[in-house]
Design a protein around this motif. Structure first.
Motif, PDB file in Angstrom:
ATOM      1  N   TYR A 160       0.917  -1.288   0.223  1.00 14.77           N
ATOM      2  CA  TYR A 160       0.113  -0.016   0.243  1.00 14.77           C
ATOM      3  C   TYR A 160       0.847   1.196  -0.025  1.00 14.77           C
ATOM      4  O   TYR A 160       1.994   1.359   0.339  1.00 14.77           O
ATOM      5  N   THR A 161       0.315   2.108  -0.423  1.00 13.29           N
ATOM      6  CA  THR A 161       1.161   3.668  -0.520  1.00 13.29           C
ATOM      7  C   THR A 161       0.653   4.483   0.850  1.00 13.29           C
ATOM      8  O   THR A 161      -0.526   4.813   1.057  1.00 13.29           O
ATOM      9  N   GLU A 162       1.590   5.182   1.327  1.00  9.73           N
ATOM     10  CA  GLU A 162       1.420   6.070   2.337  1.00  9.73           C
ATOM     11  C   GLU A 162       2.155   7.194   1.918  1.00  9.73           C
ATOM     12  O   GLU A 162       3.651   7.208   2.244  1.00  9.73           O
ATOM     13  N   GLY A 163       1.312   8.234   1.488  1.00 12.91           N
ATOM     14  CA  GLY A 163       2.330   9.462   1.101  1.00 12.91           C
ATOM     15  C   GLY A 163       2.826   9.047  -0.220  1.00 12.91           C
ATOM     16  O   GLY A 163       2.237   8.617  -1.365  1.00 12.91           O
ATOM     17  N   PHE A 164       4.478   9.301   0.089  1.00 11.53           N
ATOM     18  CA  PHE A 164       5.171   8.851  -1.208  1.00 11.53           C
ATOM     19  C   PHE A 164       5.853   7.674  -1.052  1.00 11.53           C
ATOM     20  O   PHE A 164       6.512   7.066  -1.915  1.00 11.53           O
ATOM     21  N   PHE A 165       5.407   6.858  -0.085  1.00  6.86           N
ATOM     22  CA  PHE A 165       6.192   5.499   0.151  1.00  6.86           C
ATOM     23  C   PHE A 165       5.196   4.336  -0.073  1.00  6.86           C
ATOM     24  O   PHE A 165       4.033   4.369   0.233  1.00  6.86           O
ATOM     25  N   THR A 166       5.980   3.389  -0.498  1.00  8.52           N
ATOM     26  CA  THR A 166       5.215   2.000  -0.696  1.00  8.52           C
ATOM     27  C   THR A 166       5.671   1.331   0.346  1.00  8.52           C
ATOM     28  O   THR A 166       6.868   0.942   0.815  1.00  8.52           O
ATOM     29  N   ILE A 167       4.568   0.822   1.100  1.00 14.85           N
ATOM     30  CA  ILE A 167       4.835   0.111   2.117  1.00 14.85           C
ATOM     31  C   ILE A 167       4.364  -1.430   1.677  1.00 14.85           C
ATOM     32  O   ILE A 167       3.499  -1.784   1.163  1.00 14.85           O
TER      33      ILE A 167
END
Length: 72
Positions: A22-29
C-alpha cells in the motif's frame, strides 16, 4: 510460538505468507498476511513453528523443517 535463531529465513519465504503493498504518502509499504494464523506480518519477521519453505525458493538459511545435514 515464534522461533528466534540466527541466520534464519525471513517470514516472507513461507508458503503461508501473502505479500500486499500500500502507499502512504510517497512511500510504498510492503507487508504480508499469514494465511495460516491470520496475522499481518513484516517481510523479515521471525518464524513460527508452522513455517514451510515456499516452492521454488532455495536458501542456505535455517528454517524449522530443514535437514541440518544438507549441503545446499
Amino acid at each position: 510460538m515464534f522461533i528466534k535463531k540466527s541466520n534464519a529465513c525471513p517470514c516472507a519465504y513461507c508458503k503461508y505468507f501473502e505479500l500486499f503493498e500500500y502507499t502512504e504518502g510517497f512511500f510504498t509499504i510492503q507487508k504480508g498476511v499469514c494465511k495460516k494464523h491470520y496475522l499481518i506480518r513484516e517481510l523479515g519477521d521471525i518464524l513460527c513453528q508452522d513455517f514451510i519453505l515456499k516452492s521454488g525458493v532455495y536458501t542456505n538459511k535455517w528454517y524449522p523443517t530443514k535437514n541440518e545435514n544438507e549441503n545446499t
